[in-house]
Structure formats: structure tokens, C-alpha cells
Design a protein around this motif. Structure first.
Motif, PDB file in Angstrom:
ATOM      1  N   GLN A 172     -18.013  50.195  37.123  1.00  0.00           N
ATOM      2  CA  GLN A 172     -17.931  48.827  36.341  1.00  0.00           C
ATOM      3  C   GLN A 172     -19.159  48.500  35.827  1.00  0.00           C
ATOM      4  O   GLN A 172     -20.101  48.312  36.356  1.00  0.00           O
ATOM      5  N   ILE A 173     -19.221  48.573  34.414  1.00  0.00           N
ATOM      6  CA  ILE A 173     -20.496  48.282  33.637  1.00  0.00           C
ATOM      7  C   ILE A 173     -20.502  46.987  33.110  1.00  0.00           C
ATOM      8  O   ILE A 173     -19.522  46.635  32.447  1.00  0.00           O
ATOM      9  N   LEU A 174     -21.384  46.273  33.424  1.00  0.00           N
ATOM     10  CA  LEU A 174     -21.455  44.828  32.557  1.00  0.00           C
ATOM     11  C   LEU A 174     -21.964  45.014  31.346  1.00  0.00           C
ATOM     12  O   LEU A 174     -22.494  45.632  30.847  1.00  0.00           O
ATOM     13  N   THR A 231     -34.605  47.951  35.069  1.00  0.00           N
ATOM     14  CA  THR A 231     -35.280  49.108  35.472  1.00  0.00           C
ATOM     15  C   THR A 231     -34.448  50.105  36.003  1.00  0.00           C
ATOM     16  O   THR A 231     -34.587  51.137  36.047  1.00  0.00           O
ATOM     17  N   GLY A 232     -33.038  49.520  36.460  1.00  0.00           N
ATOM     18  CA  GLY A 232     -32.226  50.540  37.141  1.00  0.00           C
ATOM     19  C   GLY A 232     -32.624  51.288  38.377  1.00  0.00           C
ATOM     20  O   GLY A 232     -32.431  52.248  38.820  1.00  0.00           O
ATOM     21  N   PHE A 281     -23.410  47.157  43.939  1.00  0.00           N
ATOM     22  CA  PHE A 281     -24.810  47.006  43.263  1.00  0.00           C
ATOM     23  C   PHE A 281     -25.379  48.149  42.677  1.00  0.00           C
ATOM     24  O   PHE A 281     -25.895  48.246  41.649  1.00  0.00           O
ATOM     25  N   HIS A 282     -24.853  49.381  42.872  1.00  0.00           N
ATOM     26  CA  HIS A 282     -25.070  50.461  42.164  1.00  0.00           C
ATOM     27  C   HIS A 282     -24.691  50.487  40.843  1.00  0.00           C
ATOM     28  O   HIS A 282     -25.240  51.154  39.756  1.00  0.00           O
ATOM     29  N   ASP A 283     -23.582  49.680  40.473  1.00  0.00           N
ATOM     30  CA  ASP A 283     -23.119  49.360  39.132  1.00  0.00           C
ATOM     31  C   ASP A 283     -24.252  48.831  38.246  1.00  0.00           C
ATOM     32  O   ASP A 283     -23.908  48.945  36.989  1.00  0.00           O
ATOM     33  N   LEU A 284     -25.226  48.115  38.847  1.00  0.00           N
ATOM     34  CA  LEU A 284     -26.313  47.626  37.903  1.00  0.00           C
ATOM     35  C   LEU A 284     -27.230  48.667  37.639  1.00  0.00           C
ATOM     36  O   LEU A 284     -27.579  48.636  36.406  1.00  0.00           O
ATOM     37  N   ARG A 285     -27.109  49.554  38.375  1.00  0.00           N
ATOM     38  CA  ARG A 285     -27.857  50.760  37.795  1.00  0.00           C
ATOM     39  C   ARG A 285     -27.270  51.587  36.822  1.00  0.00           C
ATOM     40  O   ARG A 285     -27.891  52.156  35.787  1.00  0.00           O
ATOM     41  N   HIS A 286     -26.168  51.769  37.168  1.00  0.00           N
ATOM     42  CA  HIS A 286     -25.276  52.359  35.844  1.00  0.00           C
ATOM     43  C   HIS A 286     -25.252  51.465  34.746  1.00  0.00           C
ATOM     44  O   HIS A 286     -25.321  52.072  33.489  1.00  0.00           O
ATOM     45  N   THR A 287     -25.267  50.207  34.810  1.00  0.00           N
ATOM     46  CA  THR A 287     -25.219  49.259  33.580  1.00  0.00           C
ATOM     47  C   THR A 287     -26.621  49.620  32.908  1.00  0.00           C
ATOM     48  O   THR A 287     -26.723  49.747  31.505  1.00  0.00           O
TER      49      THR A 287
END
Length: 456
Positions: free
Chosen positions: A182-184, A211-212, A317-323
Motif C-alpha cells: 500500500q503506497i501513499l 528517509t525510509g 508501517f513498513h509501507d511507509l518505507r515502500h512509499t
């Protein structure tokens, strides 16, 4: 009566049950006593063939007495000796999926066939609790993780002369099937950040999205890691909470995880302002106990709370890294730089896991397919303006002409095209495009060069 066979055959004898038995020396104990490997066969010829094969396999190999222990016992010792934070998560995999099937087998006797049978069995009936949809089948991704644990463990066994070679080498493993991330979107990111009225968490999530960092990594940041003059941040540790419930400060997930990343100016400014009022050595301390870093679970709770309040899609939370990874690529960051920022082992890992096709990318890909078929494609105003630029003919030679960019093959299914022109003010700007074939990459690189030349 035992007798010695031809030179190199080891000791052979015919047993009372009619079978033939042979042995060869494969190592020595600490007291000097030899360690034997025994072989059985129905005929003397078959036995000699097996002994010759084993002599070749054990040539120049000196096993230790640990080679006699069971795989389960070696796994326990390995976990004890290599008890880094990341390895703690391996305990459940070993207990539930490896020990029940191969735990009692002598570690030096485990073969590639045993490994292959284990993977097939886990794939079909490895799930401990029955799933309403998948039954007892274990996913390909889970089997791949189990393979990674076994491979690492047996690689250490090989280095310690417990086994002659790693039986997981060459084993056929399924490809990982990751769930869609899920990418924002940029608009959703603005909504997410604007909704948080708590400055502590607003700074936290702004830093994360620029920063990811992994959740444990951002929780473990200290002010000594932040260089406001150079605008850099060192990632040196990770915070995790094992089953005991106490915070642990440990190493990063991989050796590449220890890294220095360059921050966007806006993030530098936020951290500089935050540092003026700092009451702790931690950049993001526990609110009620500032001598400790913030708990990773608290970050997860606040993220879920903000998503619920704003009505944004459910996101991990890990999707913020993917974003961060996806938006970085869309903005023109090259894969190698992104891989270093994310702390990955290789650029291939970055491409296979953390990049996802967004709507804009899909639109461009669809247009490229139509162009390849000779169909008319309705261009955007920006593309129409680019068409007035002198047509560019890609050079397919290894050494390319100046102004034609460069193409690099990242792996067997991905190419990277890069163009780095110098602007009138003397600064150099680089942007990259990616494609699955060289021809597609050339087409994308051509459009990129036209666009950047028009902007100069």
C-alpha cells in the motif's frame, strides 16, 4: 574378517547378514581419534563405488567431532553463538518447520535431497494451524525464508568443518510472492502529515517518509548521529522488543544497514529545530521516560490512529518505507543510491521488493506498448512540446556518444538508463529510467533526454 581394499578404498568387510560394509576417515576428534564414515552396500563392487565417491567428496576435508551431532543440536548452538537481534526471529521457524522434519538427522548426513523433500513437504502441508483458505499449505515466501535460515546456518557449519559442503546450495526454492504494498500518494502523504497535531509524531513520521528507515532504526536514532552541518544522519543501531517486553538496543538488520544517509533540507531543518528543545540523547525519546528511545509499538499505534482519523487506506508501517522507495524512483533517484539509503545488500533487492508500479508508471508503460505496436498515442502537452526538440537516435554501441546517456543492466530482467547533463549554472543533474528490456530502456531514455534538454 576386515581387510583393506585397493589403495584409497578404506577398510571393507562382509557382514554376517551378507551386506558389505566400508569406512573411511573423514576427520579427527580433539584427542586425535579418527572420525569414520561408514558405508553399506549389497555387493563388494557397489561398496567400492560408494567408497570411491565418498573419498572424492571428503578429499581435503577434515571434519570435527561436531559433525556427529544432530541438525537440531547444531541449530541450537548456532542460535546461541549467532544470537543477533535479527536471528531471534528465526527461533519460531526452526522450532516449527525444521526440527520436526530434520532435527534428529546427523548434520553431516543431511543431503540436498533431504532439503528438497523438506521444501516440498512444507509447501504442501507445512502450516501448523489449518487456514480456512489455504489449508495446511505453506506459502512460497515462508518456504523461501526457511531456506534462507537453513542456508545461513549450514554455511557456518561448513566454515566450522562440521559438514563437507552446504546441502542447500543448488536446492530449488520457490520464488517469493509478495503481497501488493500500500503506497501513499503525495496527496495522501500531505493529509497524513497535516493530521498529526502532536509535534513529536509529526517530526517522527516526516523523518520516516523522507528517509525510509526501518521502524527499529528510526526509533534508535541519537543526536550524536545527526550532523546538521553536512545534513547527514548515521544509522548505527536498531530498537526491538523481544518476548520479555524489555527494550533492546542492538545491531541493524544487515551489515549494510550501518550507513550514513544524506537528508533533504526540509528534514535537516526540522531536526535542527527539534534539537533546540531536546531533553534526551535520543532524537525520538519515550515521552514518559525520555532516557529511553521510543518503543516501536508506539510508532505503530500512532500511525494507525492517524490513518483512522483521516480515513486514509489501511497501511502497515513498513509501507511507509515502500512509499519512500517508490517516490524516490519516480523523482529520478538511481537504484544504487536508493539501495544504499535503504541499507539493502544489493540493488537487486531494492528493485525486487521495494519498488512498485504506480498509476503514472502504468500509464507510461501502456503508452510505450501502443507506440511499439505502431498505434497513435495521445501525448500530454509536455510531451508535445518535447517533440519539437531535435530527434535523438540512441547509440547501441558499448561506448556511447556524449549526450546520449548510458544504459546499465541491473540484473537479468532489468535495465537502468541514466542521463546526467550539465545545466547552464554548471551543476550536473541526473535522472534515471527503468525497463525490462534494453529496447524499452532505450525508448524511455530517449524521452528522458528530450525532456531534460528542453528544461535546460
Amino acid at each position: 574378517m576386515a581387510k583393506r581394499g585397493p589403495s584409497g578404498d578404506g577398510m571393507v568387510r562382509k557382514r554376517e547378514d551378507g551386506r558389505w560394509e566400508g569406512r573411511i576417515v573423514v576427520g579427527h576428534e580433539q584427542n586425535g581419534e579418527p572420525i569414520f564414515r561408514y558405508v553399506l552396500a549389497k555387493t563388494q563392487k557397489e561398496l567400492l563405488d560408494k567408497l570411491h565417491r565418498d573419498l572424492g567428496a571428503f578429499q581435503d576435508v577434515e571434519l570435527t567431532e561436531d559433525s556427529r551431532m544432530a541438525l537440531g543440536e547444531w541449530l541450537d548452538r548456532w542460535m546461541e553463538d549467532y544470537g543477533a537481534d535479527t536471528l531471534r526471529s528465526y527461533e519460531q521457524f526452526i522450532r516449527c518447520y525444521i526440527k520436526p522434519y530434520l532435527g534428529d538427522k546427523i548434520v553431516s548426513r543431511v543431503t540436498r535431497m533431504d532439503i528438497q523433500k523438506l521444501y516440498r513437504k512444507l509447501n504442501h502441508e507445512g502450516r501448523v494451524r489449518e487456514h480456512p483458505e489455504h489449508g495446511h499449505e505453506l506459502s512460497d515466501t515462508m518456504v523461501l525464508r526457511i531456506h534462507a535460515i537453513l542456508h545461513r546456518c549450514l554455511k557456518d557449519a561448513e566454515a566450522d568443518h562440521v559438514i563437507t559442503r552446504n546441502p542447500t546450495d543448488g536446492a530449488v526454492v520457490p520464488k517469493a510472492s509478495y503481497k501488493p504494498k500500500q503506497i501513499l500518494t503525495k496527496e495522501q502523504m500531505d493529509t497524513f502529515l497535516a493530521a498529526d497535531r502532536n509535534k513529536i509524531w509529526r517530526d517522527f513520521f516526516y523523518t520516516e517518509l523522507t528517509t525510509g528507515l526501518r521502524r527499529g532504526e528510526i526509533c534508535g536514532l541519537m543526536w550524536q548521529d545527526f550532523d546538521e552541518k553536512d545534513g547527514t544522519l548515521k544509522v548505527l543501531r536498531s530498537v526491538n522488543v523481544p518476548k520479555a517486553g524489555e527494550l533492546e538496543i542492538g545491531e541493524t538488520k544487515t551489515s549494510q544497514g550501518r550507513r550514513t544517509i544524506r537528508l533533504p533540507p526540509s528534514t535537516v531543518q526540522r531536526l535542527k529545530e527539534r534539537k533546540k528543545h531536546a531533553v534526551s540523547q535520543w532524537i525520538f525519546p519515550e515521552p514518559l521516560a525520555p532516557e529511553k528511545p521510543v518503543r516501536p509499538s508506539a510508532a505503530y499505534y500512532w500511525m494507525k490512529r492517524i490513518l483512522k482519523e483521516t480515513g486514509l487506506p489501511e497501511t502497515g508501517f513498513h509501507d511507509l518505507r515502500h512509499t519512500f522507495a517508490t517516490l524516490s524512483l519516480e523523482s529520478g533517484m538511481d537504484v544504487k543510491t536508493l539501495s544504499a539509503m535503504l541499507g539493502h545488500v544489493s540493488a537487486a533487492t531494492t528493485l525486487d521488493i521495494y519498488t512498485h508500479v504506480t498509476g503514472d508508471m502504468q500509464t507510461e508503460a501502456a503508452a510505450q506498448i501502443d507506440r511499439g505496436l505502431g498505434n497513435a498515442v495521445q501525448e500530454s502537452p509536455a510531451q508535445v512540446e518535447q517533440g519539437s526538440v531535435e530527434d535523438f537516435q540512441p547509440v547501441l554501441r558499448k561506448t556511447r556518444k556524449p549526450g546520449t546517456g548510458c544504459i546499465t543492466q541491473i540484473n537479468d530482467h532489468l535495465f537502468e538508463g541514466r542521463y546526467s547533463p550539465t545545466w547552464p549554472d554548471g551543476t550536473k543533474h541526473s535522472k534515471c529510467v527503468y525497463a525490462h528490456t534494453r529496447e524499452e530502456c532505450e525508448a524511455k531514455l530517449k524521452a528522458l533526454i528530450q525532456q531534460m534538454n528542453a528544461e535546460r
